[in-house]
Design an enzyme around this catalytic site. Sequence first.
Site, PDB file in Angstrom:
ATOM      1  N   THR A  95     -43.587 -40.473  -7.162  1.00 35.17           N
ATOM      2  CA  THR A  95     -43.851 -41.207  -5.924  1.00 35.17           C
ATOM      3  C   THR A  95     -43.113 -40.624  -4.716  1.00 35.17           C
ATOM      4  O   THR A  95     -43.262 -41.112  -3.601  1.00 35.17           O
ATOM      5  CB  THR A  95     -43.410 -42.670  -6.085  1.00 35.17           C
ATOM      6  OG1 THR A  95     -42.071 -42.695  -6.598  1.00 35.17           O
ATOM      7  CG2 THR A  95     -44.333 -43.418  -7.034  1.00 35.17           C
ATOM      8  N   SER A  96     -42.332 -39.581  -4.903  1.00 39.30           N
ATOM      9  CA  SER A  96     -41.416 -39.083  -3.877  1.00 39.30           C
ATOM     10  C   SER A  96     -42.118 -38.541  -2.634  1.00 39.30           C
ATOM     11  O   SER A  96     -42.953 -37.640  -2.714  1.00 39.30           O
ATOM     12  CB  SER A  96     -40.539 -37.977  -4.472  1.00 39.30           C
ATOM     13  OG  SER A  96     -39.784 -37.330  -3.469  1.00 39.30           O
TER      14      SER A  96
END
Length: 348
Positions: free
Chosen positions: A77-78
């Site tokens: 999700t970064s």
Amino acid sequence: MALSLEQVPVAQTGVYPTPLQPLERLSRQLGGARLWVKRDDLTGLAFGGSKTRSLGTLLGRALAEGANTVITCGPTTSNHVRLTAAAANQLGLKVVLVLRQPKDGAPALQGNMLLNQVLGARLVYAEVDGLAGLEPVMEQVAEALRGQGAKPFIIPGGGYSPTGALGYIGLVQELAQQSQAAGFGIDAVVFASGSGCIQSGLLLGALATGTRLPVIGLTINRSVAELVPRIHHDVQAAAALIGLDGHLPADAVQVLDDYIGQGYAIPSEAGMEAIDLLAREEGLLLDPCYTGKSMAGAMDLARLRFKPGQNVVFIHTGGTPGIFSYADALVRPHGDAAHSAQLAGSAH
């Protein structure tokens, strides 16, 4: 006062200054302090985000050291990972992204993961218990690349490093200039604090420029006990790079964990309500992982801790691509949407 960073190489990876906008309708509803949003989701690179700022100083150093490949890490999700891939492309560098392998199998090609693919980054998955386990994997990747004749440069997860913190001095300068031009003083700056890099950079920027800037980080993953000493250390280390005394009073690092919910990347009810409210009242898009939760905190602080006449600035740190990874959580029948569904059903 503008701080000279001539001794710090900076790569041009973003478009600045980003806008500072009042949230008029939301502020009237809350009835407390006036809320503003610093639009660091509009940094101009691959859907934007505050991490563009730390990448400016990190990739500036990479280029100065003659690197031709960048390696960084993070969860799937970064936002930092996605922006690193985009910035590396912009600067003609190859990029390897070391990602934590989700426990439930391959990650869906949506949100940031879809963009990582579109950007053509090389992806390396690692089955580790925590994000700290990705650091040695990056070292292994770097060693393999050196054996192939490459010159890799490792960027820690989230850009968390003294060099990365230097990138946020410009953000402090922008806030000081923009608030002065708008005729108000800033009583608090509120944002999502993950790795601690943004908070370290804001505190460093306040020291470097002599700007009064009360900074409140809302943690979205780490504990307060972990983040506070981490930020103190990073400010001192970053200040040393530019010849400043980075010592901070013990109470200067303010971190709240009231809005973390059940944990990182897990939507919270307060965060989802904030997303709904900002979309409908201000046309501003937030995501469930980072900015939704931190906006919920900013609204509470504006209403409960600060008073009418005071000003709270919320930093929109980005994360817009994450919206698409949470479709099931975001699409909930309520209000006009539920009424529309009823009308559609009655038409058959």
